[in-house]
Write an enzyme that holds these catalytic residues in place. Structure first.
Site, PDB file in Angstrom:
ATOM      1  CE  LYS A 121      -3.946   2.069   2.352  1.00 34.80           C
ATOM      2  NZ  LYS A 121      -3.364   3.406   2.544  1.00 34.80           N
ATOM      3  CE  LYS A 287      -6.401  -3.919  -5.074  1.00 34.46           C
ATOM      4  NZ  LYS A 287      -5.981  -3.265  -6.344  1.00 34.46           N
TER       5      LYS A 287
END
Length: 363
Positions: A121, A287
């Protein structure tokens, strides 16, 4: 209304005001006031307060706050598909709950493992790139998630963003999303002009003159998609591999994992090595890899059900104490404060630190 409920409402509204203030400073002014970990802590406290006191919902929900209100500096463009924020996980139990919720939503009678795509991230500026027949025609900032700013000319100064994709496989409409950032090494050259790398990236993208943006060594990591027509990909990993072939930079630390053990192993590995990376990260995004499952899971009003940000522990930094001063609060409470050599922690420059332990102060 009871006195207790009145105090809860007052505390909740104060926290909401703080979150909106911090969002404006972070998204619009590119000048964060608190570290990512402090912000995450405040947001978690606010969500817990809301979940435990249903009567607070009439004041709005912190879960619906994405980004910040747009300025009038650039033309506004509505996202074809909202750029939502991510819900957060802070430990193994949170990730276990994330996996359980997915199984429950998909009505899996027995808890089953499914592939997850993990990616660092990046602490950068979110941007969306829209291509028609392989030609870049729009570049939009996140904005408030529903509407962003037209920053196409500034984005086109970034060498890592393809302007024209020449491949027969390119969908008629292709929306690639990612993060604009500045590498730590590049930032050292310009650090006298900006507080931190994210501030430099954000300020550069918001220049009215693209020539000023071009002077800053901006980079771009592609990590996701918005609208793709026709949809030719079956998995997130397939999408990432393909756009990498088309000239987009994708993170070399991306990985497909399966099950909680592999999640924990990957998370620990990247956490231990993140200081060696040339960019700031504050966690890993996981994800659901299967795009059909992503579609079935859908979104809440503010975040996708199929993705989560698994945050790292608070970032640490070493500095030197220059002085210790005493501050007296309104109630007469005395607090020693260390004046330290400025150091960047979690994207914020820290020059003061509150001291609490007398033994440590003497040391």
């Amino acid at each position: 209304m009871s006195k207790e409920n009145s105090e809860i409402i007052k505390d909740y509204q104060k926290k909401i005001r703080l979150i909106k203030k911090y969002n404006k400073l972070y998204y619009n002014d590119d000048s964060p006031l608190v570290s990512d970990s402090e912000y995450d802590k405040l947001k978690k406290e606010t969500i817990d307060l809301e979940d435990n006191n249903k009567f607070l919902r009439k004041f709005g929900s912190v879960k619906n706050i994405v980004g910040a209100k747009l300025s009038n500096k650039f033309k506004k463009i509505k996202h074809t598909k909202p750029m939502l924020s991510l819900s957060n996980a802070f430990n193994k139990e949170d990730m276990l709950n994330f996996l359980k919720k997915i199984n429950n939503y998909l009505n899996n009678k027995a808890e089953s493992n499914f592939e997850l795509f993990s990616e660092p991230k990046i602490d950068g500026i979110s941007a969306s790139l829209i291509y028609e027949n392989g030609i870049l025609i729009k570049g939009v900032s996140r904005g408030d998630g529903e509407t962003g700013e037209d920053i196409l000319q500034n984005l086109m100064t970034i060498n890592e963003i393809p302007k024209n994709i020449q491949d027969d496989d390119v969908p008629k409409v292709l929306e690639v999303r990612g993060e604009v950032y500045i590498g730590k090494k590049d930032f050292r050259v310009i650090k006298d002009n900006f507080a931190n790398p994210r501030n430099a990236a954000g300020g550069s993208l918001r220049q009215k003159n693209p020539k000023d943006t071009a002077k800053i060594p901006l980079k771009f990591f592609a990590h996701g998609f918005g609208v793709i027509n026709p949809m030719i990909f079956k998995t997130q990993s397939e999408f990432i591999d393909k756009i990498n072939q088309w000239g987009f930079s994708t993170n070399p630390n991306n990985q497909v994992v399966n099950g909680l053990d592999e999640i924990e192993k990957q998370h620990k590995l990247i956490d231990e090595t993140r200081s060696s990376l040339d960019y700031d990260i504050d966690g890993l995004v996981y994800k659901v890899n299967n795009i059909e499952l992503q579609t079935r899971l859908g979104n809440t009003s503010s975040s996708p059900r199929w993705a989560i940000a698994y945050k790292f522990s608070s970032e640490k930094a070493t500095t030197k104490i220059k002085d210790i001063v005493i501050q007296v609060g309104r109630t007469g409470a005395i607090t020693p404060v260390a004046k330290v050599e400025p150091v960047t922690v979690g994207g914020v420059v820290v020059s003061n630190a509150t001291l609490h332990n007398e033994d440590e102060i003497h040391r």
